[in-house]
Design an enzyme around this catalytic site. Structure first.
Site, short mmCIF file in Angstrom:
data_model
loop_
_atom_site.label_atom_id
_atom_site.label_comp_id
_atom_site.label_asym_id
_atom_site.label_seq_id
_atom_site.Cartn_x
_atom_site.Cartn_y
_atom_site.Cartn_z
N GLY A 1 -13.67 -1.60 34.44
CA GLY A 1 -14.38 -1.21 35.65
C GLY A 1 -14.15 -2.19 36.78
O GLY A 1 -13.49 -3.22 36.61
N CYS B 1 -10.44 -5.01 29.39
CA CYS B 1 -10.27 -5.43 30.78
C CYS B 1 -11.57 -6.03 31.31
O CYS B 1 -11.95 -7.11 30.89
CB CYS B 1 -9.72 -4.29 31.62
SG CYS B 1 -8.73 -4.92 33.00
N HIS C 1 -4.95 -2.73 28.69
CA HIS C 1 -5.56 -1.43 28.36
C HIS C 1 -4.85 -0.78 27.18
O HIS C 1 -3.93 0.00 27.38
CB HIS C 1 -5.48 -0.50 29.57
CG HIS C 1 -6.35 -0.89 30.71
ND1 HIS C 1 -7.59 -0.36 30.91
CD2 HIS C 1 -6.15 -1.79 31.70
CE1 HIS C 1 -8.13 -0.91 31.99
NE2 HIS C 1 -7.28 -1.78 32.49
N GLU D 1 -5.86 1.57 25.46
CA GLU D 1 -6.14 3.01 25.39
C GLU D 1 -5.02 3.86 26.02
O GLU D 1 -4.87 5.03 25.67
CB GLU D 1 -7.49 3.33 26.06
CG GLU D 1 -7.54 3.22 27.59
CD GLU D 1 -7.85 1.81 28.11
OE1 GLU D 1 -7.61 0.84 27.35
OE2 GLU D 1 -8.29 1.68 29.26
N1 GLN Z 1 -12.28 -5.54 37.98
C1 GLN Z 1 -11.51 -6.30 37.05
C2 GLN Z 1 -10.24 -6.84 37.66
O1 GLN Z 1 -9.79 -6.38 38.67
C3 GLN Z 1 -11.20 -5.49 35.79
C4 GLN Z 1 -10.35 -4.30 36.03
C5 GLN Z 1 -10.38 -3.29 34.93
O2 GLN Z 1 -11.29 -3.29 34.11
N2 GLN Z 1 -9.40 -2.39 34.91
O3 GLN Z 1 -9.66 -7.76 37.12
#
Ligand code: GLN
Length: 537
Positions: free
Chosen positions: A357, A384, A510, A512
């Protein structure tokens, strides 16, 4: 080499009929017969890519290995086909216009008026063909986003009309997906919306070759005949797509309906072998006949919209089937979690996944969730931002770094355990500027990650700006949170683990995005396994 054949999939009557799943299912069947197939998505919005869209607007943003931020349908394509997609597989109106306008500024059209037809349509056609450059594929399936009749998809429909005219029907097919509603009051399936939608296509100069009718009830022979007659298609080109309990059943439904055979006949291609679908059937069998079950909580802030965590959801399904385990997925709003209610909200979970997020909303709830998982020895996967939360939590509660945070949320924190990399500090544009796509990760032996992957080097996909701050690496390692994976070029921490915990893994990347039906992601498989073991003792 034979010419590449093109199949276009359009949609009518309503949106959300599942064009992506139908396209992926057809591709799966053609692939299973021995053809090399790719799928492409054309999106009619003005954003250059969906990377700048809020998940509430458009669901998850899917990231390809080559670092493109794309529509979530590309995730379905990869999960079904088990082959990676690329930048060329997703095109938006914004990108088309950006290219044409840049060319205009360079003077490429000097002296000419630049217009939707032919300049925009030519660029659309060029992009459609680009995906098969080098004759890498026998068949390209192109899904046109939106619904036929929308103003914004007109240039795409016109491009399809032109390509069909240029290539001929045996090289270029149009499949139109519509809805046949069931009216319970009269007990009837209604074909009129389909007829109108085909009329809208005809007005744009396209006679569809095949109709796929989405329905809640099986179509009667009468309904099929009626649609064939009034929409001017062969009777065996009217395909039923009845609601099923899992999207992974759709290829087999399409096989029953002989969609692959009709397509190949129309494209004048041989049927080759019978579709090789034994592994697929095996997966479905395991999915339907689980021997055990587990409860996994996904802690996120977009939980109201199921599509926001599409790839995570599907990864849990794949890895559940692999473990012959039914995964009961609970979506938990991170804004609801506090230090005191965490045991009530999270107490009966067998595994906790803290989702990716951006921004501050719900961040403290995610940090509480990581703490609860750590303290109660509950298997934990942080992805992340989820990994970053685990790091922040550990800093605050184990290292006693009071107020430790990511500089994304608190740029004045005394302990910036998650921080921007130097090169990111100069970036001001938001679109396409994060650390994106595949990066190498070296994995240390003896870790949970090594146990899961069974190798010391992997490539995983990224989409973030902030990173673990290596200034604090020693503090973490000495006190029980270790770097289990490192990027060999930049030394950035890609995986953190708590060796003393049953299964506590945070990944900056990620996983996923690369879990498929035939290759469930090893970290998800291990996470689910740990959650099952957790249950039985
Ligand atoms: N906001 C966080 C960043 O920019 C994590 C991004 C994410 O979870 N995709 O590093």
């Amino acid at each position: 080499m034979a010419e590449v054949k093109f199949i276009f999939v359009t949609g009518g009557v309503t949106s959300s009929l599942g064009k992506g799943i139908i396209s992926a299912s057809l591709a799966k069947l053609l692939q299973a017969r021995g053809y090399s197939v790719t799928i492409q998505k054309l999106d009619p919005y003005i954003n250059v890519d969906p990377g700048t869209l809020n998940p509430y607007e458009h669901g998850e943003c899917y990231v390809t290995l080559d670092g493109a931020e794309t529509d979530l349908d590309l995730g379905h394509y990869e999960r079904f086909l088990n082959v990676p997609t690329s930048q060329a597989n997703n095109i938006t109106t914004g990108r088309i216009y950006q290219t044409v306008i840049n060319k205009e500024r360079r003077g490429d059209y000097l002296g000419k008026t630049v217009q939707v037809i032919p300049h925009i349509t030519d660029e659309i056609k060029r992009r459609i063909k680009l995906v098969s450059a080098g004759n890498k594929f026998d068949i390209v399936i192109t899904e046109i986003g939106g619904t036929v009749g929308d103003i914004e998809s007109l240039p795409y429909i016109e491009s399809v009309r032109q390509l069909k005219w240029e290539m001929g029907s045996h090289n270029c097919l149009v499949i139109h997906l519509t809805l046949v509603p069931y009216l319970s009051a009269s007990g009837e399936l209604k074909t009129k919306p389909t007829q109108h939608s085909v009329k809208a296509l005809l007005e744009a100069g396209i006679q569809p070759d095949i109709l796929v009718l989405r329905t809640v009830k099986n179509l009667t022979p009468d309904v099929r005949r009626k649609v064939a007659l009034f929409c001017n298609v062969e009777e065996n080109a009217v395909i039923e797509s009845v609601d099923v309990s899992t999207i992974y059943e759709v290829p087999l439904k399409m096989l029953d309906e002989k969609l692959d055979q009709t397509v190949l006949r129309k494209l004048e291609l041989s049927l080759k072998s019978e579709p090789q679908l034994s592994e697929w059937r095996d997966f479905l069998h395991k999915l339907r006949n689980p021997k055990t079950s587990t409860r996994i909580g996904i802690v996120g802030k977009y939980v109201e919209l199921a599509d926001a965590y599409k790839s995570i959801h599907e990864s849990l399904i794949h890895s559940g089937a692999m473990n012959e385990c039914h995964v009961n997925i609970q979506y938990i709003h991170s804004e609801d979690i506090t230090e005191t209610n965490a045991p009530v909200i999270l107490g009966d979970l067998d595994g906790i996944l803290v989702a990716p997020g951006f921004g501050s909303r719900g961040i403290e709830g995610k940090i509480h969730a990581a703490k609860f998982a750590r303290e109660n020895n509950i298997p934990f996967l942080g992805i992340c931002l989820g990994m970053q939360c685990a790091v922040i939590e550990f800093a605050r509660n184990i290292l006693n770094f009071e107020g430790a945070h990511s500089t994304e949320m608190d740029h004045k924190t005394k302990y910036p355990v998650i921080d921007l990399m130097e090169e990111q500090k100069r970036v001001t544009d938001k679109g396409g500027t994060m650390r994106l796509g595949g990066y190498r990760c070296k994995i240390s032996g003896g870790t949970k990650a090594f146990e899961a992957y069974g190798k010391t080097e992997v490539i995983e996909r990224h989409r973030h700006r902030y990173e673990f701050n290596n200034l604090y690496l020693e503090d973490f390692s000495k006190n029980g949170m270790i770097p289990a994976g490192i990027n060999p070029e930049s030394n950035l921490v890609e995986i953190v683990e708590i060796p003393d915990h049953k299964w506590f893994v945070g990944v900056q990347f990620h996983p996923e995005y690369s879990s498929t039906v035939l290759n469930p992601h090893p970290l998800f498989v291990s996470f689910i396994r740990a959650s099952i073991i957790g249950k039985t003792g």
